[in-house]
Scaffold this active site. Structure first.
Site, PDB file in Angstrom:
ATOM      1  N   ASP A 171     -57.812  16.812 -51.779  1.00 13.13           N
ATOM      2  CA  ASP A 171     -57.696  16.927 -50.324  1.00 13.13           C
ATOM      3  C   ASP A 171     -57.594  15.538 -49.696  1.00 13.13           C
ATOM      4  O   ASP A 171     -56.761  15.290 -48.817  1.00 13.13           O
ATOM      5  CB  ASP A 171     -58.925  17.665 -49.791  1.00 13.13           C
ATOM      6  CG  ASP A 171     -58.701  18.298 -48.434  1.00 13.13           C
ATOM      7  OD1 ASP A 171     -57.542  18.426 -47.997  1.00 13.13           O
ATOM      8  OD2 ASP A 171     -59.700  18.687 -47.800  1.00 13.13           O
ATOM      9  N   HIS A 254     -50.471  19.468 -46.325  1.00 11.49           N
ATOM     10  CA  HIS A 254     -51.286  20.616 -45.938  1.00 11.49           C
ATOM     11  C   HIS A 254     -50.433  21.832 -45.561  1.00 11.49           C
ATOM     12  O   HIS A 254     -50.846  22.974 -45.786  1.00 11.49           O
ATOM     13  CB  HIS A 254     -52.245  20.239 -44.806  1.00 11.49           C
ATOM     14  CG  HIS A 254     -53.516  19.642 -45.305  1.00 11.49           C
ATOM     15  ND1 HIS A 254     -53.612  18.316 -45.682  1.00 11.49           N
ATOM     16  CD2 HIS A 254     -54.740  20.188 -45.535  1.00 11.49           C
ATOM     17  CE1 HIS A 254     -54.849  18.068 -46.097  1.00 11.49           C
ATOM     18  NE2 HIS A 254     -55.542  19.187 -46.028  1.00 11.49           N
ATOM     19  N   HIS A 257     -49.644  23.353 -48.817  1.00 10.16           N
ATOM     20  CA  HIS A 257     -50.820  24.119 -49.250  1.00 10.16           C
ATOM     21  C   HIS A 257     -50.827  25.488 -48.579  1.00 10.16           C
ATOM     22  O   HIS A 257     -51.033  26.526 -49.224  1.00 10.16           O
ATOM     23  CB  HIS A 257     -52.117  23.380 -48.898  1.00 10.16           C
ATOM     24  CG  HIS A 257     -53.314  24.288 -48.852  1.00 10.16           C
ATOM     25  ND1 HIS A 257     -53.644  25.044 -47.727  1.00 10.16           N
ATOM     26  CD2 HIS A 257     -54.246  24.594 -49.779  1.00 10.16           C
ATOM     27  CE1 HIS A 257     -54.713  25.774 -47.981  1.00 10.16           C
ATOM     28  NE2 HIS A 257     -55.103  25.514 -49.220  1.00 10.16           N
ATOM     29  N   HIS A 271     -58.721  24.564 -52.506  1.00 13.06           N
ATOM     30  CA  HIS A 271     -57.906  23.980 -51.436  1.00 13.06           C
ATOM     31  C   HIS A 271     -57.326  22.621 -51.844  1.00 13.06           C
ATOM     32  O   HIS A 271     -56.118  22.389 -51.760  1.00 13.06           O
ATOM     33  CB  HIS A 271     -58.769  23.840 -50.178  1.00 13.06           C
ATOM     34  CG  HIS A 271     -58.142  23.078 -49.062  1.00 13.06           C
ATOM     35  ND1 HIS A 271     -57.297  23.651 -48.131  1.00 13.06           N
ATOM     36  CD2 HIS A 271     -58.248  21.759 -48.709  1.00 13.06           C
ATOM     37  CE1 HIS A 271     -56.905  22.730 -47.272  1.00 13.06           C
ATOM     38  NE2 HIS A 271     -57.460  21.582 -47.588  1.00 13.06           N
TER      39      HIS A 271
END
Length: 363
Positions: A171, A254, A257, A271
């Site tokens: 992340d 992101h 993702h 995540h």
């Protein structure tokens, strides 16, 4: 548009600091509603209870149902109101943090966030990521303020499974690249303004810390010990990435993702693991120098982050599946449109395949 940087009211990190949670929460309220998992309670519940009792605060524990979704938030709001609590506390991982922050927003009370892992940069942000009951990304809930207190006990975090710390590194890996892309595009950030120099410096410090201490930290937590490298990575995953993404901006990684959340094969991945692969896809979209791509590939492979679709559980994905992922990543309003070039679903699809090929070739 102004340049804006935002941050939690207080960030506290250190060994044994969970013993002091009552002291830090007491100025905010005296009837604490603690959202926690059953396993989290088994690990730290008694410590939390004793600390609140020592601070002369009432404490009520509520077990998390596992998903940051509207159904769960509404359930918790009813329970919070029923108990007459006046401060929210979220103890656990990213979805507990996001749920506690959303709950605090709807009941209009302060919130204390306590990570027991360093698996995401959610603790510090004024943002909750809302999913459907089935775990598919639904929307971002932008909050008017960051958490009042973020408390990180590094003794607790260092004893969590190493994969969670590594996921946090995934992340955090995106932070600098997304902030730089947002700045290059002169786009707005999650903080509601343009990128500040301070946010870019923090984002770069996050990336440099990962490269310097990531492998050392992973090896240390595999032995369930806290070393200076572990302390540094916890700060990078939690604070540097938290401030860096929020005030630096989100872009391709992101959004990609979010696209992968529509593929059931990836639901067992964390995540940060999906974000790490999303970072590689973003670098392909930007046609980054091979030297930069190799540096990221080296880092991912050294700590155990995904570099291929197979690593994400997608052994033989169909074209239809990957195009669905790409369409979700490039949907109107997604952060991928903060990139300093036009991005379409076709371009994302091509970049996913190219990033996968690079990962396979590099292995």
């Amino acid at each position: 548009m102004a340049n804006i940087i935002i941050a939690p009211g207080r960030y506290i990190q250190g060994q044994g600091e969970l013993n002091n949670i009552g002291k830090y929460a007491q100025p905010l309220g005296t009837k604490a509603f603690v959202l926690i998992s059953k396993s989290g309670y088994d690990r730290v519940g008694e410590t939390v209870k004793k600390s609140f009792e020592a601070a002369q605060c009432s404490v009520y524990f509520e077990y998390f149902n596992g998903e940051c979704c509207k159904t769960e938030i509404n359930r918790l709001k009813a329970r919070f109101d029923e108990l007459g609590c006046d401060v929210c506390v979220g103890i656990g991982g990213g979805k507990i943090h996001d749920t506690a922050k959303a709950l605090a927003y709807y009941v209009k009370k302060p919130v204390v966030v306590v990570p027991t892992i360093a698996g995401t940069d959610a603790p510090c942000s004024a943002l909750s990521v809302i999913y459907t009951d089935e775990g598919v990304f639904e929307e971002y809930l932008w909050l008017p303020a960051n958490p009042n207190v973020v408390l990180v006990d590094t003794d607790v975090v260092s004893k969590a499974p190493a994969r969670l710390l590594v996921s946090g590194m995934g992340d955090a890996l995106a932070t600098y690249f997304e902030a730089k892309a947002t700045a290059d595009a002169d786009a707005a950030t999650c903080a509601g303004g343009k990128v500040t120099r301070a946010a870019l410096v923090l984002a770069r410090a996050c990336y440099d810390t990962l490269l310097a201490d990531g492998l050392k930290a992973r090896l240390a937590v595999e032995q369930h010990v806290c070393t200076p490298a572990v302390e540094n990575i916890i700060e990078a995953n939690t604070y540097l990435s938290g401030i860096g993404f929020e005030s630096g901006g989100l872009a391709g990684a992101h959004a990609i993702h979010n696209g992968f959340t529509v593929a059931p094969e990836t639901h067992k991945m964390y995540h940060g693991e999906k974000v790490a692969f999303g970072t590689l896809v973003q670098l392909v979209l930007q046609n980054a120098d091979m030297e930069q791509i190799e540096e990221v590939l080296d880092f991912c492979m050294s700590v155990g982050l995904p570099t291929t679709l197979a690593d994400l559980g997608m052994e033989n994905p169909t074209e239809e599946t990957l195009r669905t992922v790409a369409q979700a990543a490039a949907a109107p309003g997604e952060t991928i449109h903060n990139m300093p070039m036009e991005v379409t679903a076709d371009k994302v699809y091509a970049a996913i395949l190219a990033a996968d090929a690079l990962g396979r070739a590099y292995k």
